[in-house]
Scaffold this motif. Structure first.
Motif, short mmCIF file in Angstrom:
data_model
loop_
_atom_site.label_atom_id
_atom_site.label_comp_id
_atom_site.label_asym_id
_atom_site.label_seq_id
_atom_site.Cartn_x
_atom_site.Cartn_y
_atom_site.Cartn_z
N ILE A 53 4.20 64.44 23.79
CA ILE A 53 3.41 63.22 23.90
C ILE A 53 2.28 63.28 22.88
O ILE A 53 1.54 64.26 22.83
N THR A 54 2.13 62.24 22.11
CA THR A 54 1.14 62.26 21.04
C THR A 54 -0.14 61.55 21.46
O THR A 54 -0.11 60.47 22.05
N GLY A 55 -1.27 62.18 21.14
CA GLY A 55 -2.58 61.62 21.47
C GLY A 55 -3.11 60.77 20.33
O GLY A 55 -2.98 61.14 19.17
N SER A 56 -3.75 59.65 20.66
CA SER A 56 -4.30 58.78 19.62
C SER A 56 -5.82 58.67 19.68
O SER A 56 -6.44 58.17 18.74
N ASN A 57 -6.44 59.11 20.79
CA ASN A 57 -7.89 59.14 20.87
C ASN A 57 -8.31 60.23 21.85
O ASN A 57 -7.45 60.91 22.44
N GLN A 74 7.27 68.22 32.23
CA GLN A 74 8.51 67.84 31.56
C GLN A 74 8.31 67.72 30.05
O GLN A 74 9.27 67.62 29.32
N PHE A 75 7.06 67.71 29.61
CA PHE A 75 6.80 67.56 28.19
C PHE A 75 5.50 68.27 27.80
O PHE A 75 4.72 68.71 28.65
N ASP A 76 5.30 68.39 26.49
CA ASP A 76 4.09 68.95 25.91
C ASP A 76 3.23 67.81 25.38
O ASP A 76 3.66 66.65 25.36
N SER A 77 2.02 68.13 24.90
CA SER A 77 1.16 67.08 24.38
C SER A 77 0.40 67.53 23.14
O SER A 77 0.36 68.72 22.82
N THR A 78 -0.20 66.56 22.45
CA THR A 78 -1.08 66.83 21.32
C THR A 78 -2.47 66.31 21.68
O THR A 78 -2.63 65.55 22.64
N ALA A 79 -3.47 66.72 20.89
CA ALA A 79 -4.83 66.23 21.10
C ALA A 79 -5.46 65.95 19.75
O ALA A 79 -5.51 66.82 18.88
N GLY A 80 -5.94 64.72 19.57
CA GLY A 80 -6.56 64.33 18.31
C GLY A 80 -6.80 62.83 18.29
O GLY A 80 -6.47 62.12 19.24
N VAL A 81 -7.39 62.37 17.18
CA VAL A 81 -7.69 60.94 17.03
C VAL A 81 -6.92 60.38 15.83
O VAL A 81 -7.11 60.81 14.69
#
Length: 393
Positions: A53-57, A74-81
């Motif tokens: 899952i991609t982070g947008s903010n 069930q999934f991984d994530s990113t963190a960033g803007v």
């Protein structure tokens, strides 16, 4: 003897998008309930074992922890803007517009007073998310000069650098970068190269996702050591296909960028997609009842996958049809509901992770791979590329 099956890692999913909650085009009217569980089930059914899952903010990056926990990791994530979000996240609103202020931007180029606090918050989210096993990459960060109506060039450049500056304090985590580069190649290379040269970014530790650039731009991204992420937006034109065919398989990743970037019938790549079942979507062995269901012809399956494909306005009507069918049969447990007309529907014009196998099929054919064993090697290599970079095994 173990039977081979495809394994997919969709490295780009926007599960926090309101479409997955049933809200479309800014409407406050819900067309259907949240159907993320069904989307996950469809993905797993066709071997999409992993999703990112991609982070947008900043708030979204933290909210993804709750999503990861709610759906049992069930999934991984990113963190960033995201570059298109940096104006709203880090800059002050304009107090007035002058007569010659025609850029349309709501935010000016003056940073908010709390920008350092926000960056510290982002850094804390990354550290905590990594510790809890959710955050597998820093991003989505980068530049997007196709959509300057969201954030100006100055805003994007400034905040790309400031987010990269966080990496020095995060080196021990060795997290890869999830990068965005659209129509901004030279500036992107100029900004990120020093971080690679001084060792703050480990060479090859990241992916430029949703790549739509030219062959020359591809060479520059590969020259920086990055992997290349391909989705439907990367495969729209014949020129796109030519560029995609040049990506070394050991530097390739696949994604949907759902709910966006679907492969439409108008796409140059659509001709390479074959109907289910095939090597990329093996047949689901089906001992349950699918035939002779009353009114089943009302609902058509998708062109290439065995699920109902509906306009969002018909979701509730289909759910009522399924419930009525179950009530009117003596043994409802004998009905097949994973695939076929009784399965939860795919929403037309909304992308989702189950379609990532189509991206794999297209890329395999663009690389001229036709032999069974070579197809298997291709799919395995692309999957392992993502698992290796995101340390997700």
């Amino acid at each position: 003897m173990t039977t081979w099956k495809p394994r997919y890692y969709d490295i780009g999913v926007n599960f926090s998008d309101k479409m997955f909650q049933g809200y479309y085009q800014g409407s406050h009217s819900q067309k259907h309930p949240c159907d993320i569980p069904s989307i996950i089930d469809r993905a797993h059914l066709f071997n999409v074992d992993k999703m990112l899952i991609t982070g947008s903010n900043i708030s979204e990056s933290e909210d993804h922890f709750l999503l990861c926990e709610k759906y049992s990791n069930q999934f991984d994530s990113t963190a960033g803007v995201h570059p298109c979000s940096v104006s709203a996240e880090f800059y002050k609103k304009k107090t007035h517009k002058s007569d010659n202020d025609d850029d349309g931007l709501e935010y000016g180029d003056e940073l908010r007073d709390d920008v350092d606090i926000k960056l510290d918050k982002l850094k804390e989210i990354i550290i905590r998310g990594h510790k809890e096993g959710h955050v597998k990459a820093i991003g989505e960060i980068g530049l997007d000069y196709d959509r300057l109506h969201y954030s100006s060039v100055k805003q994007q450049r400034e905040m790309f650098k400031k987010q990269l500056d966080l990496l020095d304090d995060l080196k021990e985590l060795d997290l890869p970068l999830f990068l965005h580069m659209r129509a901004a190649c030279d500036d992107f290379v100029e900004i990120i190269s020093p971080y690679i040269e001084n060792g703050i970014i480990r060479r090859g530790n990241g992916v430029v996702h949703s790549f739509t650039g030219s062959e020359e731009e591809l060479e520059k991204m590969l020259g920086l050591g990055f992997y290349i992420g391909i989705n439907g937006c990367s495969l729209k034109t014949e020129e796109n296909l030519k560029v995609a065919s040049k990506i070394p398989i050991d530097r390739l990743m696949i994604e949907t960028d759902a709910p966006w970037c679907e492969i439409r019938k108008s796409s140059a790549a659509y001709k390479y997609i074959t109907p289910y079942p095939n090597k990329f979507y093996p047949e689901i062995k089906n001992p349950k009842v699918m035939d002779n269901i009353p009114d089943s012809k009302t609902y058509k399956l998708g062109d290439n996958l065995p699920f109902p494909s509906l306009k969002r306005d018909n979701y509730i009507k289909h759910a009522e049809f399924v419930q009525k069918t179950k009530e009117n049969i003596k043994e409802p447990e004998t009905l097949e509901t994973r695939i076929g007309v009784l399965a939860d529907p795919i929403i037309k014009s909304r992308n989702e992770p189950v379609f990532v196998g189509q991206v794999a099929e297209i890329l395999c054919k663009l690389h001229g791979i036709t032999e069974e064993k070579e197809i298997e090697k291709f799919i395995d290599t692309v999957f392992e590329n993502s698992c290796k970079v995101f340390k997700s095994f």
